[in-house]
Scaffold this active site. Structure first.
Site, PDB file in Angstrom:
ATOM      1  N   CYS A 135     -18.098  19.705 -17.338  1.00 56.00           N
ATOM      2  CA  CYS A 135     -17.177  19.935 -16.203  1.00 56.00           C
ATOM      3  C   CYS A 135     -17.628  19.059 -15.038  1.00 56.00           C
ATOM      4  O   CYS A 135     -17.925  19.544 -13.946  1.00 56.00           O
ATOM      5  CB  CYS A 135     -17.126  21.398 -15.780  1.00 56.00           C
ATOM      6  SG  CYS A 135     -16.655  22.508 -17.109  1.00 56.00           S
ATOM      7  N   ALA A 136     -17.693  17.792 -15.275  1.00 54.03           N
ATOM      8  CA  ALA A 136     -18.374  16.876 -14.348  1.00 54.03           C
ATOM      9  C   ALA A 136     -17.477  16.273 -13.267  1.00 54.03           C
ATOM     10  O   ALA A 136     -17.960  15.909 -12.197  1.00 54.03           O
ATOM     11  CB  ALA A 136     -19.001  15.738 -15.145  1.00 54.03           C
ATOM     12  N   ALA A 137     -16.187  16.115 -13.569  1.00 52.51           N
ATOM     13  CA  ALA A 137     -15.331  15.347 -12.658  1.00 52.51           C
ATOM     14  C   ALA A 137     -15.034  16.128 -11.365  1.00 52.51           C
ATOM     15  O   ALA A 137     -14.904  17.352 -11.421  1.00 52.51           O
ATOM     16  CB  ALA A 137     -14.018  15.015 -13.368  1.00 52.51           C
ATOM     17  N   PRO A 138     -14.974  15.471 -10.212  1.00 54.60           N
ATOM     18  CA  PRO A 138     -15.017  14.014  -9.980  1.00 54.60           C
ATOM     19  C   PRO A 138     -16.419  13.423  -9.844  1.00 54.60           C
ATOM     20  O   PRO A 138     -16.545  12.278  -9.420  1.00 54.60           O
ATOM     21  CB  PRO A 138     -14.251  13.871  -8.666  1.00 54.60           C
ATOM     22  CG  PRO A 138     -14.553  15.147  -7.924  1.00 54.60           C
ATOM     23  CD  PRO A 138     -14.653  16.219  -8.981  1.00 54.60           C
ATOM     24  N   GLY A 139     -17.434  14.196 -10.180  1.00 53.05           N
ATOM     25  CA  GLY A 139     -18.751  13.601 -10.282  1.00 53.05           C
ATOM     26  C   GLY A 139     -19.648  13.764  -9.070  1.00 53.05           C
ATOM     27  O   GLY A 139     -20.668  13.084  -8.967  1.00 53.05           O
ATOM     28  N   LYS A 149     -21.568  16.247  -8.365  1.00 57.36           N
ATOM     29  CA  LYS A 149     -22.877  16.741  -8.804  1.00 57.36           C
ATOM     30  C   LYS A 149     -23.507  15.777  -9.812  1.00 57.36           C
ATOM     31  O   LYS A 149     -24.717  15.631  -9.861  1.00 57.36           O
ATOM     32  CB  LYS A 149     -22.739  18.153  -9.379  1.00 57.36           C
ATOM     33  CG  LYS A 149     -22.297  19.163  -8.317  1.00 57.36           C
ATOM     34  CD  LYS A 149     -22.353  20.593  -8.786  1.00 57.36           C
ATOM     35  CE  LYS A 149     -21.818  21.538  -7.716  1.00 57.36           C
ATOM     36  NZ  LYS A 149     -20.344  21.495  -7.568  1.00 57.36           N
ATOM     37  N   ASP A 190     -15.920  15.930 -19.327  1.00 54.62           N
ATOM     38  CA  ASP A 190     -14.849  16.684 -18.669  1.00 54.62           C
ATOM     39  C   ASP A 190     -13.614  16.619 -19.566  1.00 54.62           C
ATOM     40  O   ASP A 190     -13.422  15.663 -20.318  1.00 54.62           O
ATOM     41  CB  ASP A 190     -14.533  16.081 -17.298  1.00 54.62           C
ATOM     42  CG  ASP A 190     -13.788  17.049 -16.386  1.00 54.62           C
ATOM     43  OD1 ASP A 190     -14.417  17.638 -15.491  1.00 54.62           O
ATOM     44  OD2 ASP A 190     -12.564  17.229 -16.594  1.00 54.62           O
ATOM     45  N   ASP A 234     -20.653  23.251 -14.279  1.00 52.47           N
ATOM     46  CA  ASP A 234     -20.039  23.555 -12.969  1.00 52.47           C
ATOM     47  C   ASP A 234     -18.571  23.897 -13.227  1.00 52.47           C
ATOM     48  O   ASP A 234     -17.688  23.067 -13.046  1.00 52.47           O
ATOM     49  CB  ASP A 234     -20.183  22.328 -12.066  1.00 52.47           C
ATOM     50  CG  ASP A 234     -19.712  22.583 -10.665  1.00 52.47           C
ATOM     51  OD1 ASP A 234     -19.925  23.693 -10.152  1.00 52.47           O
ATOM     52  OD2 ASP A 234     -19.124  21.665 -10.063  1.00 52.47           O
ATOM     53  N   CYS A 267     -17.928  27.938  -7.522  1.00 54.73           N
ATOM     54  CA  CYS A 267     -17.583  28.011  -6.095  1.00 54.73           C
ATOM     55  C   CYS A 267     -16.959  29.377  -5.810  1.00 54.73           C
ATOM     56  O   CYS A 267     -16.153  29.510  -4.881  1.00 54.73           O
ATOM     57  CB  CYS A 267     -16.558  26.955  -5.716  1.00 54.73           C
ATOM     58  SG  CYS A 267     -17.095  25.303  -5.985  1.00 54.73           S
TER      59      CYS A 267
HETATM   60  C1  LIG Z   1     -15.311  22.651 -10.369  1.00 57.50           C
HETATM   61  S1  LIG Z   1     -14.669  21.216 -11.084  1.00 57.50           S
HETATM   62  C2  LIG Z   1     -16.128  20.284 -11.334  1.00 57.50           C
HETATM   63  C3  LIG Z   1     -16.629  19.607 -10.109  1.00 57.50           C
HETATM   64  C4  LIG Z   1     -17.742  18.625 -10.409  1.00 57.50           C
HETATM   65  N1  LIG Z   1     -18.833  19.226 -11.136  1.00 57.50           N
HETATM   66  C5  LIG Z   1     -18.276  17.979  -9.175  1.00 57.50           C
HETATM   67  O1  LIG Z   1     -19.287  18.427  -8.636  1.00 57.50           O
HETATM   68  O2  LIG Z   1     -17.653  17.007  -8.729  1.00 57.50           O
HETATM   69  C6  LIG Z   1     -14.298  21.732 -12.694  1.00 57.50           C
HETATM   70  C7  LIG Z   1     -13.988  20.633 -13.674  1.00 57.50           C
HETATM   71  O3  LIG Z   1     -13.898  21.250 -14.960  1.00 57.50           O
HETATM   72  C8  LIG Z   1     -12.986  20.518 -15.730  1.00 57.50           C
HETATM   73  N2  LIG Z   1     -12.613  21.367 -16.883  1.00 57.50           N
HETATM   74  C9  LIG Z   1     -11.724  22.372 -16.935  1.00 57.50           C
HETATM   75  N3  LIG Z   1     -11.715  22.929 -18.160  1.00 57.50           N
HETATM   76  C10 LIG Z   1     -12.629  22.259 -18.896  1.00 57.50           C
HETATM   77  C11 LIG Z   1     -13.061  22.348 -20.243  1.00 57.50           C
HETATM   78  N4  LIG Z   1     -12.573  23.277 -21.066  1.00 57.50           N
HETATM   79  N5  LIG Z   1     -14.009  21.499 -20.682  1.00 57.50           N
HETATM   80  C12 LIG Z   1     -14.515  20.550 -19.841  1.00 57.50           C
HETATM   81  N6  LIG Z   1     -14.125  20.405 -18.554  1.00 57.50           N
HETATM   82  C13 LIG Z   1     -13.206  21.252 -18.088  1.00 57.50           C
HETATM   83  C14 LIG Z   1     -11.868  20.173 -14.773  1.00 57.50           C
HETATM   84  O4  LIG Z   1     -11.159  19.033 -15.229  1.00 57.50           O
HETATM   85  C15 LIG Z   1     -12.658  19.916 -13.487  1.00 57.50           C
HETATM   86  O5  LIG Z   1     -12.902  18.532 -13.366  1.00 57.50           O
END
Ligand SMILES: C[S@@+](CC[C@H](N)C(=O)[O-])C[C@H]1O[C@@H](n2cnc3c(N)ncnc32)[C@H](O)[C@@H]1O
EC number: 2.1.1.176
Length: 471
Positions: free
Chosen positions: A294-298, A300, A318, A366, A419
Site C-alpha cells: 500500500c505504498a502509493a503515492p510513496g 512513506k 500497490d 499503510d 490514519c
Molecule cells: C493510505 S494510502 C497509502 C499511502 C502511502 N503509504 C504513503 O505514505 O504515501 C493506501 C494505498 O493502498 C492502496 N491499496 C488499496 N487496496 C490495496 C490492496 N488490496 N493492495 C495493495 N494496495 C492497496 C491504495 O491504492 C492506496 O495507494
C-alpha cells in the site's frame, strides 16, 4: 466565466455537491482554465472549502431563518444560502452588507433571478442575528446552543460567535448533538467520539479539524540538513521552525509547497509528523530487503529509503499502477534509487516472497482506512466516511496485514499503520491478524495511537516482530 469570486465559488460548490469531486481538484481545474487573480483565488478557496467543511453548521443556522425545510429548496438556491451563511456566521473581515449584497448578486449572474428574494430575506435576517457581526472582534462566550465555534488559525485561541437563536442542541445535555451540528460532523461519528471523550476534548477535536491545514515538511537528509533548509526558507520570507521529529519542519501558515525553495531539487517532502513516525518505527537499515505494501503515492516509501541512506532494497507495492507512477516521480525528485515498484493484485497473491524463498527483512503496511484521524485535511473528507465502511475496512486491512506478515522472515519486523483513530481499524486489526495460527510467532512490541491535534495528525502505528529461527 463571470468576474465575481462568489459566482465562481457558487458554481464550484454546486459541482462539488452533484459530482462529489474533491473541492481542491475542482478549484485547480478552474485556476488552469481561467485567469483568476491570486487575491480572488484565496477568497474563493476559503469560501468553497469552508462551506463544504461546515455544511451541517450552516444548515442548522439557516434553518432558523426559513419557514420551510432547507432540504426542499432547489440545489442551486440551497448552495447560495450556504455560501452566504458561511460569510456571515463563520468568517471574519467580510462586512455583512457586502456578504449579503455580493451573494444575492450571484442569483442574477447564475441566470436564476427567482432566487433573489429569498436569498436577500434569509441573509438579511441572519446578518441581524449574528453577534458580533463578522467585521467586529469576537468574544469567546464558549459552547452554547446559540454559539457557533469559529474556524481559528494555528496557535489561535478557541473562539465562538453568537448566532442569535438556539439553533444547536444544548452542549451540556447533548454534547454529541452539539458537536455534530456546531462543528459539522456526521452524527454517527459524533456519537462514537462522544462515548470516548469528555466534552472539552470533543471541542478541541472539532477546533483541530476545522482549522485550515498547515503543511509539515520532511527534510531529505540526502540533500542537506534541516538547518540549511530552515535558513533557505527564512531567506525566502517563509516562517518555519524545527519540528518534533528529526526531519520535520513546521511552517507557520499554509503555503503552496511546490513553490517553496528546495522543492524542485528534492530537499523535502510534505508529511505530517505523525506519518513520519511509521517509517521511523520500522527503522530500515542499509542492505535490508523491505516491502512497502500500500505504498502509493510513496510518501512513506521515500522516507524508508531516506532512513536507510538509500541503501536498502525497497519494493513499493500497490494495487494502483497509476498511483505507483507518483512513487517513481517522488523518488526521482528526491534523488532516491533504492525503490522498485510493483502493481499487485488486490489480494497481494502475486507479491514475491512466498514461493521464491525471498522473504523480506521488514515490511510496512499503510492500509487504506476511514481517515478519521485526518478529517481536517480535505474539506469533504468527513462527509464521505460512513459507519458501514468500518467493518469493510477492518476486513481488508486484516487481509493486507496478513499478506505482509507471511512474507517477512524469522527475526524480521512489520509496521502496521493507519490514519484512523477507530479501534476496530487499529488494535482490532492487529489482534485479528495475530489470532491466525500462521502468525503465532509474531508479537506486538509497540503500538501508538496518535490523537488528532496532539499535536499533529491522528493515526495508529504498531511494530510487530517475528521470533527468530533459533528462538
Ligand atoms: C493510505 S494510502 C497509502 C499511502 C502511502 N503509504 C504513503 O505514505 O504515501 C493506501 C494505498 O493502498 C492502496 N491499496 C488499496 N487496496 C490495496 C490492496 N488490496 N493492495 C495493495 N494496495 C492497496 C491504495 O491504492 C492506496 O495507494
Amino acid at each position: 466565466m463571470s468576474g465575481s469570486p462568489r459566482a465562481l465559488a457558487h458554481e464550484a460548490l454546486l459541482e462539488q455537491a452533484t459530482t462529489q469531486t474533491f473541492a481542491q481538484d475542482l478549484l485547480e481545474r478552474r485556476w488552469a482554465d481561467y485567469d483568476v487573480p491570486a487575491v480572488d483565488r484565496r477568497l474563493i478557496s476559503d469560501l468553497v472549502f469552508g462551506t463544504v467543511r461546515r455544511r451541517a453548521t450552516l444548515d442548522a443556522v439557516l434553518q432558523a431563518h426559513l419557514n420551510r425545510p432547507l432540504a426542499d429548496l432547489e440545489p442551486g438556491l440551497r448552495t447560495l444560502l450556504r455560501l452566504g451563511a458561511y460569510q456571515l456566521a463563520l468568517t471574519g473581515g467580510i462586512p455583512p452588507h457586502a456578504a449579503v449584497h455580493e451573494t444575492v448578486a450571484v442569483a442574477e449572474i447564475s441566470g436564476a433571478p427567482r432566487w433573489t428574494g429569498l436569498t436577500n430575506g434569509v441573509l438579511r435576517s441572519l446578518a441581524r442575528a449574528v453577534y458580533p457581526a463578522n467585521d467586529e472582534p469576537v468574544p469567546a462566550p464558549g459552547p452554547a446552543a446559540d454559539a457557533v465555534p469559529l474556524p481559528v488559525g494555528p496557535g489561535d485561541a478557541d473562539r465562538w460567535r453568537k448566532v442569535g437563536r438556539r439553533v444547536f442542541p444544548d452542549p451540556t445535555d447533548d454534547p454529541a448533538g452539539y458537536f455534530a451540528a456546531a462543528f459539522a460532523f456526521p452524527r454517527w461519528l459524533a456519537r462514537r467520539w462522544a462515548e470516548r471523550l469528555e466534552p472539552t476534548e470533543l471541542w478541541a477535536l472539532g477546533f483541530h479539524f476545522n482549522r485550515p491545514p498547515v503543511p509539515t515538511l520532511r527534510v531529505n537528509p540526502l540533500k542537506g540538513d534541516r538547518e540549511s533548509l530552515l535558513a533557505a526558507l527564512a531567506e525566502a520570507g517563509v516562517a518555519a521552525t524545527a519540528g518534533a521529529t528529526p526531519q520535520s519542519i513546521r511552517l507557520a501558515e499554509g503555503a503552496n509547497v511546490v513553490a517553496l525553495p528546495g522543492f524542485p531539487e528534492g530537499r523535502f517532502s510534505v508529511q505530517d509528523e505523525t506519518a513520519q513516525g511509521a517509517a521511523a518505527l520500522l527503522a530500515p537499515r542499509a542492505g535490508e530487503r523491505v516491502l512497502d505494501l500500500c505504498a502509493a503515492p510513496g510518501t512513506k516509501t521515500t522516507h524508508l529509503a531516506e532512513l536507510s541512506g538509500d541503501a536498502a532494497e525497497i519494493l513499493a507495492a500497490d494495487v494502483s499502477s497509476q498511483r505507483l507512477e507518483k512513487v517513481s516521480a517522488n523518488a526521482q525528485r528526491l534523488g532516491l534509487s533504492s525503490i522498485r515498484t510493483q502493481a499487485t493484485a488486490a489480494d497481494a497473491s502475486d507479491l514475491p516472497g512466498l514461493e521464491d524463498g525471498g522473504l523480506f527483512d521488514a515490511a510496512l503496511v499503510d492500509v487504506p482506512c476511514s481517515n478519521t484521524g485526518v478529517l481536517g485535511k480535505r474539506p469533504e473528507a468527513r462527509w464521505r466516511v460512513k459507519a458501514s465502511d468500518l467493518p469493510l475496512f477492518a476486513a481488508s486491512q486484516t487481509d493486507l496485514l496478513a499478506a505482509a506478515l507471511e512474507r517477512v522472515k524469522p527475526g524480521g519486523r512489520c509496521v502496521y499503520s493507519t490514519c484512523s483513530v477507530e479501534p476496530e481499524e487499529n488494535a482490532g486489526v492487529v489482534a485479528a491478524a495475530l489470532a491466525d495460527p500462521r502468525f503465532q510467532d509474531w508479537k506486538v512490541v509497540r503500538s501508538v495511537l496518535h490523537w488528532p491535534g496532539r499535536p499533529g495528525d491522528g493515526g495508529f502505528q504498531a511494530l510487530l516482530v517475528r521470533r527468530g529461527a533459533s528462538g
